[in-house]
Motif scaffolding. Structure first.
Motif, mmCIF file in Angstrom:
data_model
loop_
_atom_site.group_PDB
_atom_site.id
_atom_site.type_symbol
_atom_site.label_atom_id
_atom_site.label_comp_id
_atom_site.label_asym_id
_atom_site.label_seq_id
_atom_site.Cartn_x
_atom_site.Cartn_y
_atom_site.Cartn_z
ATOM 1 N N ARG A 36 0.853 -1.195 0.000
ATOM 2 C CA ARG A 36 0.000 0.000 0.000
ATOM 3 C C ARG A 36 0.885 1.240 0.000
ATOM 4 O O ARG A 36 1.834 1.312 0.771
ATOM 5 N N VAL B 14 8.575 -22.548 1.968
ATOM 6 C CA VAL B 14 7.573 -22.740 0.919
ATOM 7 C C VAL B 14 7.728 -21.701 -0.188
ATOM 8 O O VAL B 14 7.163 -21.854 -1.261
ATOM 9 N N MET B 15 8.476 -20.665 0.103
ATOM 10 C CA MET B 15 8.640 -19.638 -0.932
ATOM 11 C C MET B 15 9.727 -20.048 -1.894
ATOM 12 O O MET B 15 10.557 -20.893 -1.584
ATOM 13 N N SER C 219 0.290 -20.095 8.146
ATOM 14 C CA SER C 219 1.695 -19.698 8.047
ATOM 15 C C SER C 219 2.288 -20.063 6.696
ATOM 16 O O SER C 219 3.380 -19.652 6.367
ATOM 17 N N SER C 220 1.582 -20.836 5.906
ATOM 18 C CA SER C 220 2.201 -21.383 4.701
ATOM 19 C C SER C 220 1.984 -20.494 3.488
ATOM 20 O O SER C 220 1.651 -20.962 2.425
ATOM 21 N N HIS C 221 2.166 -19.194 3.663
ATOM 22 C CA HIS C 221 2.015 -18.331 2.497
ATOM 23 C C HIS C 221 3.256 -18.370 1.651
ATOM 24 O O HIS C 221 4.351 -18.190 2.156
ATOM 25 N N SER C 222 3.094 -18.577 0.383
ATOM 26 C CA SER C 222 4.258 -18.500 -0.484
ATOM 27 C C SER C 222 4.462 -17.036 -0.836
ATOM 28 O O SER C 222 3.656 -16.176 -0.521
ATOM 29 N N ALA C 223 5.558 -16.793 -1.504
ATOM 30 C CA ALA C 223 5.864 -15.422 -1.892
ATOM 31 C C ALA C 223 4.792 -14.871 -2.812
ATOM 32 O O ALA C 223 4.664 -13.671 -2.978
ATOM 33 N N TYR C 224 4.031 -15.750 -3.420
ATOM 34 C CA TYR C 224 3.061 -15.290 -4.403
ATOM 35 C C TYR C 224 1.716 -14.978 -3.793
ATOM 36 O O TYR C 224 0.839 -14.492 -4.459
ATOM 37 N N LEU D 107 0.106 -12.554 -2.223
ATOM 38 C CA LEU D 107 0.506 -11.174 -2.008
ATOM 39 C C LEU D 107 -0.484 -10.424 -1.136
ATOM 40 O O LEU D 107 -0.349 -9.256 -0.901
ATOM 41 N N PRO E 188 -2.731 -11.492 4.933
ATOM 42 C CA PRO E 188 -3.536 -12.618 5.406
ATOM 43 C C PRO E 188 -4.540 -12.217 6.471
ATOM 44 O O PRO E 188 -5.486 -12.927 6.736
ATOM 45 N N SER F 248 -8.943 -4.912 -1.119
ATOM 46 C CA SER F 248 -7.735 -4.774 -1.950
ATOM 47 C C SER F 248 -7.799 -5.706 -3.156
ATOM 48 O O SER F 248 -7.319 -5.359 -4.241
ATOM 49 N N GLU G 165 -10.072 -4.071 -5.703
ATOM 50 C CA GLU G 165 -9.360 -2.999 -6.413
ATOM 51 C C GLU G 165 -8.449 -3.586 -7.475
ATOM 52 O O GLU G 165 -8.341 -3.087 -8.598
ATOM 53 N N GLN G 166 -7.763 -4.663 -7.133
ATOM 54 C CA GLN G 166 -6.836 -5.307 -8.060
ATOM 55 C C GLN G 166 -7.598 -5.904 -9.255
ATOM 56 O O GLN G 166 -7.161 -5.791 -10.394
ATOM 57 N N GLN H 110 -6.848 -4.888 -13.021
ATOM 58 C CA GLN H 110 -6.437 -5.913 -13.993
ATOM 59 C C GLN H 110 -7.405 -5.946 -15.180
ATOM 60 O O GLN H 110 -6.983 -6.116 -16.319
#
Lengths: 586, 189
Positions: free
Chosen positions: A317, A584-585, B11-16, B18, B21, B82, B85-86, B90
């Motif tokens: 943001r 996991v990333m 907790s298992s968020h990947s980098a993608y 975005l 959470p 959010s 908005e995305q 897009q």
């Protein structure tokens, strides 16, 4: 005379000429034979025969990135088109303007599972900015002109025009670019003046300001880089850049902190973390840059200049969103800042610099070349020392450790001199890209810094380099490993090096000779300078096989899932550096 | 559950992943997307939603200007503010898209959907179905001695309510169009 009758195939060539295209990269096949017949009968456009369609698209990307003009590739239907998909996706991720023309089976056979038929527009829809299937010859020239418009306007990107064979044979009306229908696609380039003024106000009072720039500056054109330099020098603010933006501000400029991000410099990343005003110009808060999003630069007010509204607030943001072309916005920023009296918070910024100098003293890129094995960092330092004064040096890379080392140890003082696959991370990108760069700049020094594994992915392009006498230098840092994969296995997977070995490697010197090129092997640090000079002095393509330390890690490194201030530096314990969350990333 | 089917706070968020959470509540929005009616335009819109993991609750599309070859796509979607908005940004990037309107936030709007219901039964159930249909101002568009096809127009909620009532009365099949929506008052969007 804007409308003339001609065949579709002739129209393709005419449209390319009228768009100012000088070089196209391609590979013939059944569904593009009429176009190739037209190419044969003219001399204005040069066709470069690649050895694989993926190579054609990467070469077009290299051409585009080094010139700022759209690159063009021509491939056949079916496998020709599917082989182009990686290059299209690469260009989409890195916002590179390319136009790919594909042949298609005749319209009356579409949908019949004809020989070499693939649903090209369907397959490439998600990996192009836009694509078209042309069903009427009368529409063909218009569509090609539109394709160039869409590829280059707004945020640049790849487009594809799929041309059935009967459309190529049939006759229709040719429309010249000036007479072509204007697309409603006209993204605005001017930023909102109120927000720009608010940003300038913030710049006047900021204590710890920082410019964070990206590929958008390069894409905006050389004028944007000039404006950026002027703004940075005038304000005296520090500047860092993403991998994609290297060269927009010169690496030898005194405000330069080096690249930021996962393998960015210590001072750049800590400045990102601690700044109070972040001025993002043409970068997109990529996950390689932000690290853990929740802890990203917690204390800063953020401004974001981007031509693509969807980049704004996608990841981070921001308080000051500015939608517009970087060049236009920078011009307004400078004008407004000057008219308000060229103010900055001088005392505070001086303190900020003192802090940055402390971080700099950590000297995060220091390494020791000892023993009789070449360290990859040493190889690139020597390459830099021996080539940095070359008046026109262009660097391509493949993907992996060598790419990050190249970004760290090579300095770019001009835009459009650095071609690397940033967003998609395409191994096999660099060699064909170097072919495209050398075609655009025949007298330049074009070096592809590679790893042996990446390089093998598109090594067939040696044939292209030799055929067109392109003196591209393939500088391979050979550690007989998939270095970055191995590094992650060391840090994350208990040193179990699953399938990350380059076994059965070819003898690169013999390989070069088999293609009719020159091969150089270097394994001793003492011989390195002479060997590099031999490579530079050879007028023709060279494969330089540089045997380097096998288990060298690339540092600094922000482990996945960690914030910027949790960087790992070299020579420190990295055991359990990445927790289960980070694992996991990618 | 977020649109990516990752539990909030997991907790298992990947980098993608975005999204924040711990982001705000899920909202339902009705979007009107005005597009050139060219080949593949619907595939582009749908591909965007599937490729980026957004939800589609309903989608309707038809050409609304036959001379200008312009179509209007009405999409009902849900997500955190959010994400909404995305989605809009897009959609706006798609080359043949002219305009994107969020009818949920751009002032009052009307939403209507059409449903066809086949209800089979005899005796009391048949009588009750017809009586309820009358209360809902539903048209009978087909009838046999043992079945009706009802045509209902209204908000999705009204159609849901009617479906609930028909279920115990011999509901056999349902067809729904999805939502069409317009802003209220003077002025086009």
């Amino acid at each position: 005379m804007s409308k003339t009758q001609m065949t579709g195939a002739k129209m393709v060539v005419q449209a390319l000429k009228d768009q100012g295209v000088e070089v196209i990269f391609g590979y013939p096949g059944g569904a593009v034979l009429p176009i190739y017949d037209e190419i044969f009968q003219q001399n204005q456009i040069r066709h470069v025969l690649v050895r694989h369609e993926q190579g054609a698209v990467h070469a077009a990307e290299g051409y585009a990135r080094s010139t700022g003009k759209p690159g063009v590739a021509l491939v056949t239907s079916g496998p020709g088109a599917t082989n182009a998909v990686t290059g299209l996706t690469d260009a989409l991720m890195d916002s590179i303007p390319i136009v790919v023309l594909t042949g298609q089976v005749p319209t009356f056979m579409i949908g019949n599972d004809a020989f070499q038929e693939a649903d090209t527009v369907g397959i490439t829809r998600p990996c192009t900015k836009h694509n078209w299937l042309v069903k009427e010859t009368d529409e063909l020239s218009n569509t090609i002109h539109q394709a160039f418009h869409v590829a280059t306007k707004g945020r640049p990107g790849p487009v594809l025009v799929d041309i059935p064979k009967d459309v190529q044979f049939a006759s229709g009306k040719y429309t010249a670019p000036k007479a072509a229908r204007v697309s409603h696609y006209q993204p605005p380039v001017k930023g909102d003046i109120e927000t720009i003024t608010a940003l300038v106000e913030a710049m006047e009072t900021a204590k710890r300001p920082l410019f964070y720039t990206g590929g958008g500056v390069i894409n905006s054109g050389p004028a944007a880089s000039t404006l950026l330099r002027e703004l940075v020098e005038a304000t005296g603010f520090p500047i860092t850049s993403t991998l994609m933006g290297l060269g927009a501000y010169p690496a030898n400029g005194e405000k330069w902190l080096g690249m930021l991000g996962m393998h960015g410099l210590y001072e750049a990343n800590l400045a990102m973390h601690d700044c109070d005003l972040m001025i993002n110009i043409g970068a997109r808060f990529d996950d390689r840059i932000t690290g853990r999003v929740q802890d990203f630069s917690p204390g800063s007010v953020k401004a974001h200049v981007d031509i693509d509204p969807s980049s704004i607030n996608k990841v981070i943001r921001v308080e000051l969103p500015i939608i517009g072309d970087v060049g236009h916005v920078l011009e307004d920023m400078l004008r407004i800042w000057k008219s308000r009296g060229r103010k900055t918070n001088g005392e505070a910024v001086k303190k900020w610099w003192a802090q940055i100098e402390k971080w700099r003293k950590v000297d995060c890129l220091a390494f020791k070349q000892e023993g009789n094995v070449i360290k990859p960092q040493y190889a690139l330092s020597r390459l830099e020392a021996l080539t940095k004064d070359h008046p026109s040096r262009y660097i391509c890379t493949e993907v992996g450790q060598h790419q990050m080392w190249a970004a760290q140890y090579l300095g770019f003082n001009e835009p459009n001199r650095w071609m690397t696959s940033g967003g998609l991370g395409t191994m096999g990108y660099g060699f064909p890209a170097s072919v495209g760069v050398q075609m655009a700049h025949p007298d330049a020094l074009v070096i592809n810094v590679a790893g042996e594994a990446s390089w093998l992915m598109n090594m067939q392009e040696m044939g292209t380099a030799v055929q067109y006498r392109l003196p591209v230098k393939q500088f391979i840092l050979n550690n007989e490993r998939l270095g970055m994969v191995r590094q992650w296995q060391e840090l994350l997977h208990g040193e179990r090096y699953s399938e990350s070995w380059s076994s059965a490697l070819p003898d690169f010197v013999k390989l070069a000779e088999a293609f009719g090129a020159k091969g150089i092997l270097c394994s001793d640090p003492a011989d390195l300078d002479d060997a590099i000079m031999e490579m530079l002095n050879h007028d023709g393509p060279v494969i330089f096989d540089c045997l380097v330390t096998k288990h060298e890690n690339c540092y600094p490194m922000i482990p996945s899932g960690e914030p910027h201030n949790k960087m790992l530096l070299g020579e420190v314990s990295t055991k359990d550096a990445i927790g289960a969350k980070g694992a996991v990333m990618v | 559950m977020s649109p990516l089917k990752i539990k909030k706070g997991a907790s298992s968020h990947s980098a993608y992943d975005l999204r924040d959470p711990h982001a705000e509540a899920i909202e339902r929005h009705t979007l009107a997307v005005v597009v050139d009616n060219e080949a593949g335009v619907l595939a582009r819109v749908i591909g965007l939603f599937s490729g980026r993991g957004y939800n589609i609750e309903s989608l309707t599309v038809a050409e609304t200007d036959h001379t200008g070859h312009v179509s209007r796509i009405t999409i009902v979607t849900s997500g955190t503010p959010s994400v909404i908005e995305q989605i809009k940004a897009q959609l706006g990037r798609i080359v043949p898209v002219h305009e994107v309107h969020d009818l949920t936030v751009e002032g009052p709007s009307v939403e209507r959907e059409l449903g066809l219901f086949k209800v089979a039964g005899t005796g009391d159930k048949r009588v009750e179905a017809l009586r309820l249909a009358d209360i809902f101002r539903v048209n009978v568009v087909d009838s046999t001695l043992e079945s009706f096809v009802f045509e209902i127009t209204g908000t999705p909620e009204k159609i849901d309510a009617f479906a609930e009532l028909m279920r115990p009365l011999g509901l056999q099949e349902v067809a729904r169009t999805g939502v069409a929506a317009l802003s209220r008052g003077d002025g086009a969007h």
